[in-house]
Every structure is written in C-alpha cells, then in structure tokens.
Write a protein that holds these residues in place. Structure first.
Motif, PDB file in Angstrom:
ATOM      1  N   ARG A 237       0.836  -1.199   0.000  1.00  0.00           N
ATOM      2  CA  ARG A 237       0.000   0.000   0.000  1.00  0.00           C
ATOM      3  C   ARG A 237       0.868   1.244   0.000  1.00  0.00           C
ATOM      4  NH1 ARG A 237      -2.676  -3.739   3.027  1.00  0.00           N
ATOM      5  NH2 ARG A 237      -4.945  -3.948   2.789  1.00  0.00           N
ATOM      6  N   TRP A 255      -4.889   9.807  -1.455  1.00  0.00           N
ATOM      7  CA  TRP A 255      -4.950   8.699  -2.413  1.00  0.00           C
ATOM      8  C   TRP A 255      -4.278   7.483  -1.797  1.00  0.00           C
ATOM      9  CZ3 TRP A 255      -0.210   7.312  -5.245  1.00  0.00           C
ATOM     10  CH2 TRP A 255      -0.399   6.246  -6.158  1.00  0.00           C
ATOM     11  N   ARG A 257      -3.150   3.555  -2.899  1.00  0.00           N
ATOM     12  CA  ARG A 257      -2.968   2.542  -3.935  1.00  0.00           C
ATOM     13  C   ARG A 257      -2.571   1.217  -3.267  1.00  0.00           C
ATOM     14  NH1 ARG A 257      -1.125   2.056  -9.232  1.00  0.00           N
ATOM     15  NH2 ARG A 257      -2.917   3.394  -9.689  1.00  0.00           N
ATOM     16  N   GLN A 267      -5.309  -4.824  -8.015  1.00  0.00           N
ATOM     17  CA  GLN A 267      -4.907  -3.435  -7.829  1.00  0.00           C
ATOM     18  C   GLN A 267      -6.150  -2.595  -7.562  1.00  0.00           C
ATOM     19  OE1 GLN A 267      -3.633  -0.250 -10.939  1.00  0.00           O
ATOM     20  NE2 GLN A 267      -1.739  -1.254 -10.298  1.00  0.00           N
ATOM     21  N   ASP A 269      -7.619   1.468  -5.937  1.00  0.00           N
ATOM     22  CA  ASP A 269      -7.345   2.844  -5.535  1.00  0.00           C
ATOM     23  C   ASP A 269      -8.501   3.376  -4.716  1.00  0.00           C
ATOM     24  OD1 ASP A 269      -4.827   3.752  -7.140  1.00  0.00           O
ATOM     25  OD2 ASP A 269      -6.093   2.733  -8.621  1.00  0.00           O
TER      26      ASP A 269
END
Length: 357
Positions: A237, A255, A257, A267, A269
């Motif tokens: 992360r 943000w 990820r 994956q 977000d």
C-alpha cells in the motif's frame, strides 16, 4: 565522606525518578443504534454495531517513567471491545489494539511489541472521518486496523518533519478472527521472509496544514489466509495525503494505492476528500466523499456526513449518515461489518453516544 555523598545522590535521584513515574487508566466507550437497507439477505438491519461507532471502543493502561537526561521509559496495553456484547475484538486478544514497551527522548521513540504502524499514523490528520461506522474501512478493513505484531518501531519529530517506520518479524500472530487479520504468525525458523512486514512514513506539519506519505509491504506465509499463502506473495500500500486549515475548518484528502501480488493480482485505488467545521466550540460537522476503484472489476462511491455535539469534555452525542453507490459487480457495505446485495446502493445511519475516561 565522598562515598556517602555519592550514595545519597543516587538515592535521591532514584526517589525523584520514582516520583515522576505514572500509570494511567484510560478508554472510550462508544455505541448507539445503526440502520442500513439492502442487506445481503434482503430487507434492512437495525441494531447495535459490534466493531465501531464514531470510533472503536477501547480501554488501556499507559505507564511512563522519567529515566533522566531527557529519556523516558513507557508501556502501553490497550484492549478493544464490543459494547453491544462485551466481547473482546481483534480476534479475542486481551490487548489486541496495542501491547508494547519502549523508550522516548528528543531523538524519537523506539517501540517494541504489537503497535500501530505507519499506515495508521499517515491518515491521522487528512482523514477527517477516521475509523467511524461509515468510513473508508468499507473498502479496506486494514486501514483502521493497521497494526503489526512482533514489531520494532521508530517515530521521530524534528521541527515539523516526522519520520517513522516499523519492521515486523511476524505481523499477525492471532489467527484469522477480527477485522483485517490474516493468520500469518511468521517468525519461522529457516524462512527469513514469511509474514514479515515493514512500513515507513515521512510527514510535514505546521500551523496551517501538512502532508504525508507512507509505504507498507506485507509478505505471506505458510498457513496464512488467502491470498497471501506463500512467502513469495506480497500486499503493498502507498498512501499520500494532505490537509489545510482555515480558522475553524479543516480540509483533508488523499490517495491510497494497493497492489496484491499473489495467485491473482489485484490493484485498487481509494480517493478521498473531506472537511470538518466547528460551527460553535461544542458543535461540529464532518463530511467526506470517497471513490473506490478495483481495477478491471468494479467501483463504488461513498458519501458520509456526521454531526457531533460535545456535551462535555468527555461526552459526545453524534449522528452519522452514509450512502454507498455500487457498480454492478461491487458489494461494498456502507457500514463497518455490514452486508449488502451485489450491485445495490445502500443507505446507512447511526445515532450514538461516546464517553471518554
């Protein structure tokens, strides 16, 4: 005579250090009544939450002793529990939230044991909603539970700059029960990678705001819960966030990820933006919008609003509203530990009371 004076000096210093020792009992009891519709089995739910209200309930012991020369020894033992039943959270561990000991000074803090890692610290200022019943935990239950077993941690603050990191020899020894637990005990002889975890953070804060970034890497291990079933599997992360202050208001966003490299690559977000505003010293409003994207599969959007009335320094009354919009293949519930039909939108509400001691 000199020996007598030296002995007396040590005795006085020991007595002074003992006099500056302390042990504090503290905690939060937070619960209420929640509601949400479109449950996985159909219909709606009304009842008391088991995981969190505005924040998770907990109690703990914190002790410290002045060692002299600017050094302090400390310990923290902290337990999470469900007010609706009295059960222990975090897999039934007595001190599932924290169990650590360490030394602090002007050079920073060194901590040994189960502790919060940098994926939790990095969100403290920018995430205005926090670990609430309606929050980003709906998309990633690890985020409000970012702790590591068997860990060595460091956190230092220098003129507005914060540097931190943790290294775990076996990140999750308690078994699969509890939010975000993965049954990856680690510390396996002959396997220097299994269930290891490291996190790191760099942050800057001043009077008007700040920014932070963190990096978190978990390794899998034999017997662990899917998908991290091998020491070759990883879960990473990256979090970047920031906040600014405007008088009685604060705006925060960021943000997140996540990359999971295992049998199936994943994956995702999370983008979030929120604000809190103190209408008066005893009444505040919080708002947050979140967007979750699971690559090549689904997406969800969530809106959260919360009002807080501070009856006293220790007692808060609050009301929280959440609305989740799920794409056709998404099944993210609006409430922590809630359920939802795949592809269904969901409304959630909670009124509660929080008491600190």
């Amino acid at each position: 005579m000199k020996k007598t004076i030296v002995a007396a000096s040590f005795a006085f210093a020991s007595a002074l250090a003992w006099g500056q020792s302390s042990v504090t009992l503290y905690g939060i009891v937070d619960t209420g009544i929640e509601y949400y519709n479109n449950t996985a089995k159909g219909g709606s739910f009304a009842g008391m939450p088991s995981l969190t209200g505005e924040v998770p309930s907990r109690f703990g012991l914190r002790g410290q002793e002045d060692l002299g020369g600017g050094y302090q020894a400390f310990f923290v033992l902290e337990s999470g529990f469900a007010p609706n039943s009295g059960a222990l959270n975090y897999g039934g561990r007595l001190f599932g939230r924290q169990a650590n000991v360490g030394v602090s000074s002007d050079y920073g803090t060194l901590t040994l044991g189960r502790q919060m890692n940098m994926s939790m610290y990095v969100l403290f200022n920018a995430d205005v909603i926090g670990p609430s019943i309606h929050s980003m935990a709906s998309f990633d239950s690890y985020l409000p539970n970012a702790r590591s077993d068997n860990a060595v941690g460091y956190l230092g603050k220098f003129h507005g700059v914060t540097i931190g990191g943790t290294y775990s020899f076996g990140r999750d020894a308690a078994g699969p029960a509890g939010p975000s637990a993965t049954n990856c005990g680690g510390q396996l002889p002959g396997d220097a990678v299994a269930c290891r975890q490291y996190t790191m953070m760099l942050a800057y804060d001043n009077a008007w705001g700040g920014a932070a970034a963190s990096y978190d890497v978990m390794y899998g291990g034999p017997g662990a819960s899917a998908p991290l079933v091998s020491s070759a599997d990883t879960d990473k992360r990256v979090i970047v966030d920031g906040y600014v202050k405007f008088g009685s208001a604060k705006l925060g966003g960021g943000w997140i990820r996540r990359n999971t490299a295992a049998a199936e690559h994943m994956q995702s977000d999370i983008f979030f933006l929120g604000a809190d505003y103190y209408v008066t010293p005893v009444f505040s409003l919080d708002f947050q919008g979140l967007r979750y994207i699971l690559r090549e599969q689904s997406n969800s959007t969530m809106f959260v609003g919360r009002a807080n009335y501070f009856v006293s320094k220790r007692t808060t009354l609050y009301a929280s509203l959440g609305y989740m919009l799920n794409s056709a293949l998404a099944a993210n519930a609006v409430a922590a530990a809630g359920t939802v039909q795949t592809g269904a939108n969901q409304f959630g509400a909670m009124v509660g009371i929080q008491q600190r001691f």
